[in-house]
Design a protein around this motif. Structure first.
Motif, PDB file in Angstrom:
ATOM      1  N   ARG A  59       0.151  -5.177  -7.316  1.00  0.00           N
ATOM      2  CA  ARG A  59      -0.402  -3.987  -7.948  1.00  0.00           C
ATOM      3  C   ARG A  59      -0.673  -4.243  -9.423  1.00  0.00           C
ATOM      4  O   ARG A  59       0.022  -5.026 -10.074  1.00  0.00           O
ATOM      5  CB  ARG A  59       0.521  -2.771  -7.796  1.00  0.00           C
ATOM      6  CG  ARG A  59       1.899  -2.881  -8.433  1.00  0.00           C
ATOM      7  CD  ARG A  59       2.911  -3.518  -7.510  1.00  0.00           C
ATOM      8  NE  ARG A  59       4.284  -3.424  -8.023  1.00  0.00           N
ATOM      9  CZ  ARG A  59       5.276  -4.198  -7.596  1.00  0.00           C
ATOM     10  NH1 ARG A  59       5.080  -5.108  -6.666  1.00  0.00           N
ATOM     11  NH2 ARG A  59       6.479  -4.039  -8.099  1.00  0.00           N
ATOM     12  N   VAL A  90      -7.021  -0.009   1.941  1.00  0.00           N
ATOM     13  CA  VAL A  90      -6.751   1.158   1.105  1.00  0.00           C
ATOM     14  C   VAL A  90      -6.165   0.723  -0.235  1.00  0.00           C
ATOM     15  O   VAL A  90      -5.246  -0.100  -0.274  1.00  0.00           O
ATOM     16  CB  VAL A  90      -5.777   2.129   1.816  1.00  0.00           C
ATOM     17  CG1 VAL A  90      -5.392   3.278   0.895  1.00  0.00           C
ATOM     18  CG2 VAL A  90      -6.394   2.653   3.102  1.00  0.00           C
ATOM     19  N   TYR A  91      -6.706   1.276  -1.309  1.00  0.00           N
ATOM     20  CA  TYR A  91      -6.142   1.144  -2.645  1.00  0.00           C
ATOM     21  C   TYR A  91      -5.429   2.457  -2.953  1.00  0.00           C
ATOM     22  O   TYR A  91      -5.992   3.539  -2.743  1.00  0.00           O
ATOM     23  CB  TYR A  91      -7.230   0.917  -3.691  1.00  0.00           C
ATOM     24  CG  TYR A  91      -8.043  -0.336  -3.514  1.00  0.00           C
ATOM     25  CD1 TYR A  91      -7.915  -1.403  -4.394  1.00  0.00           C
ATOM     26  CD2 TYR A  91      -8.974  -0.453  -2.468  1.00  0.00           C
ATOM     27  CE1 TYR A  91      -8.677  -2.554  -4.245  1.00  0.00           C
ATOM     28  CE2 TYR A  91      -9.743  -1.594  -2.309  1.00  0.00           C
ATOM     29  CZ  TYR A  91      -9.595  -2.640  -3.204  1.00  0.00           C
ATOM     30  OH  TYR A  91     -10.350  -3.769  -3.039  1.00  0.00           O
ATOM     31  N   GLU A  92      -4.220   2.372  -3.464  1.00  0.00           N
ATOM     32  CA  GLU A  92      -3.454   3.588  -3.745  1.00  0.00           C
ATOM     33  C   GLU A  92      -3.088   3.649  -5.221  1.00  0.00           C
ATOM     34  O   GLU A  92      -2.672   2.654  -5.817  1.00  0.00           O
ATOM     35  CB  GLU A  92      -2.215   3.654  -2.866  1.00  0.00           C
ATOM     36  CG  GLU A  92      -2.571   3.853  -1.404  1.00  0.00           C
ATOM     37  CD  GLU A  92      -1.379   4.115  -0.518  1.00  0.00           C
ATOM     38  OE1 GLU A  92      -1.386   5.120   0.192  1.00  0.00           O
ATOM     39  OE2 GLU A  92      -0.442   3.287  -0.539  1.00  0.00           O
ATOM     40  N   PRO A  99       2.337   9.488  -6.154  1.00  0.00           N
ATOM     41  CA  PRO A  99       1.004   9.302  -5.571  1.00  0.00           C
ATOM     42  C   PRO A  99      -0.014  10.212  -6.234  1.00  0.00           C
ATOM     43  O   PRO A  99       0.219  11.405  -6.434  1.00  0.00           O
ATOM     44  CB  PRO A  99       1.211   9.676  -4.098  1.00  0.00           C
ATOM     45  CG  PRO A  99       2.673   9.484  -3.848  1.00  0.00           C
ATOM     46  CD  PRO A  99       3.353   9.844  -5.137  1.00  0.00           C
ATOM     47  N   ARG A 102      -6.067   7.824  -3.365  1.00  0.00           N
ATOM     48  CA  ARG A 102      -6.280   6.627  -2.539  1.00  0.00           C
ATOM     49  C   ARG A 102      -7.762   6.536  -2.227  1.00  0.00           C
ATOM     50  O   ARG A 102      -8.457   7.550  -2.123  1.00  0.00           O
ATOM     51  CB  ARG A 102      -5.412   6.656  -1.275  1.00  0.00           C
ATOM     52  CG  ARG A 102      -5.718   7.759  -0.309  1.00  0.00           C
ATOM     53  CD  ARG A 102      -4.582   8.040   0.694  1.00  0.00           C
ATOM     54  NE  ARG A 102      -3.864   6.910   1.189  1.00  0.00           N
ATOM     55  CZ  ARG A 102      -4.056   6.349   2.388  1.00  0.00           C
ATOM     56  NH1 ARG A 102      -5.006   6.820   3.192  1.00  0.00           N
ATOM     57  NH2 ARG A 102      -3.308   5.351   2.780  1.00  0.00           N
ATOM     58  N   GLY A 189      -0.876   2.411   4.332  1.00  0.00           N
ATOM     59  CA  GLY A 189      -1.403   1.977   3.052  1.00  0.00           C
ATOM     60  C   GLY A 189      -0.424   1.057   2.367  1.00  0.00           C
ATOM     61  O   GLY A 189       0.704   0.843   2.833  1.00  0.00           O
ATOM     62  N   THR A 191       1.461   1.297  -0.275  1.00  0.00           N
ATOM     63  CA  THR A 191       2.733   1.820  -0.784  1.00  0.00           C
ATOM     64  C   THR A 191       3.654   2.295   0.329  1.00  0.00           C
ATOM     65  O   THR A 191       4.790   2.692   0.049  1.00  0.00           O
ATOM     66  CB  THR A 191       2.510   2.988  -1.769  1.00  0.00           C
ATOM     67  OG1 THR A 191       1.945   4.102  -1.067  1.00  0.00           O
ATOM     68  CG2 THR A 191       1.593   2.587  -2.913  1.00  0.00           C
TER      69      THR A 191
END
Length: 393
Positions: A59, A90-92, A99, A102, A189, A191
């Motif tokens: 990340r 997926v990018y979170e 959170p 996404r 995802g 995370t």
């Protein structure tokens, strides 16, 4: 690009990235790796090469007032012949650990894999852009977790305010190695792979060396772990050794000892947790190799089957039951001289009753709900206050 923002481009360097052991300069930008270059040079397995380049747990971590952030990336998307299309990676986004969004990136290169023929074809594609807007207008920590299951080259980072590396939060670093289950398999995802979720619940910083198909007790992986600074170390091993039909019992025990010995060269007193496989009904008593079930592919489903014979265990072939017994024995033996080594039976994370309620969809990999279950249990069993594993860190 949205011209209403006054974009500032910031070079992406190692100080902005966490979870990667190496950064490779490519024609487009930077490719995060989860094995160092020396280990990659010693590897001849295309599956492991693909897995370690998929940035599970990697990340971008920034400190900024920016209200908008853009990231140009070149993903490599996988297509399996005969199987349903895979969703985009997926990018979170996390803001101060919570959170906040996404998204995916369109375009990218394509890797078409035919599992029945053992072939792969790579087709280059275009760079895509990811944008997160509406971030709070104050100084904050911003994390962008890269897709856990897509090789991702980072091309450019832009923001509407300067960014700097986030400060040290004083968290312990947890270094974990495992198979595709640790890599993230079918998590929702990046995370919520079980290691990422467990790290969040346990308040530790994750370095995830979970490699799909690649937890095979490779010496170069052990050396990478030896040389990586960490406060807590865990090794979850067994399923890939079985489904690759890699070795017999005679070789397995010494290989585990050698792997752990190498880690101990760099981390002589760090808490070290050996985790045996979670329940996998097809391999509990039946050795590998594991193979794609052609009947499933014919119906448009990717499923796996064990092709060994339970009777072969008498000749030293490995099943999960055999491996669990051997790992428990090895840890008990080593604990006589190593008070910082611990053992966790993987069935405490996912066992028989769980398999009834949450069966493995392809008979091998847990789905998103099961990743959450495993992550919550690992955090409670290994990362909660009072855990023997955490106590020595």
């Amino acid at each position: 690009m949205n011209d209403t923002y006054h974009w500032i481009t910031t070079p992406v360097t190692a100080v902005l990235l966490r979870g990667a052991l190496d950064l490779e300069e490519t024609a487009h930008g930077l490719l995060p790796h989860r094995l160092p270059s020396r280990a990659r040079a010693q590897n001849t397995d295309a599956q492991l090469a693909m897995a370690e380049s998929q940035p599970s747990g990697v990340r971008l971590v920034l400190r900024t007032r920016a209200t908008a952030v853009e990231l140009d990336t070149l993903p490599t998307k996988r297509v399996y012949v005969g199987a349903p299309p895979r969703p985009d990676g997926v990018y979170e986004l996390l803001v101060d650990g919570r959170p906040a969004g996404r998204a995916g990136v369109t375009g990218g290169s394509t890797l078409t894999i035919d599992m029945t023929k053992g072939t792969a074809e790579h087709r280059p594609g275009p760079v895509g852009t990811l944008r997160f807007t509406g971030l709070p207008d104050r100084m904050k920590d911003v994390e962008i977790w890269l897709p856990h299951n897509e090789t991702t080259e980072i091309v450019a980072l832009r923001s509407d305010a300067p960014v700097e590396p986030a400060g040290d939060r004083g968290r312990k670093v947890w270094l974990h190695h495992g198979s595709s289950i640790s890599h993230g398999s079918d998590a929702a995802g990046p995370t919520t792979t079980w290691p990422a979720l467990a790290a969040s619940l346990g308040g530790v910083d994750l370095i995830n060396l979970g490699f799909g198909g690649g937890a095979l007790l490779d010496p170069f992986t052990a050396r990478a772990m030896r040389d990586t600074p960490a406060d807590l170390i865990s090794v979850k091993t067994g399923i890939n050794v079985v489904n690759a039909d890699l070795m017999r019992l005679r070789a397995f025990g010494p290989a585990v000892h050698g792997f752990l010995d190498t880690i101990r060269e760099g981390h002589p007193t760090a808490p070290l947790l050996v985790v045996s496989p979670i329940l996998c009904p097809i391999h509990e008593d039946t050795p590998g190799p594991c193979a794609v079930d052609p009947a499933g592919l014919g119906a448009g489903h990717l499923r796996f089957r064990a092709t060994g014979d339970p009777a072969e265990r008498a000749d030293g072939k490995l099943s999960l039951g055999v491996i669990r017994e051997e790992l428990a024995r090895i840890v008990e033996q080593r604990a006589a001289d190593d008070p910082h080594i611990h053992h966790l039976d993987g069935r405490a994370l996912y066992g028989e009753s769980d398999a009834v309620e949450l069966p493995l969809p392809d008979r091998l990999h847990p789905d998103a709900a099961t990743h959450r279950l495993i992550g919550e249990r690992f955090a409670r069993l290994a990362l909660a206050a009072g855990s023997p594993f955490l106590a020595g860190a």
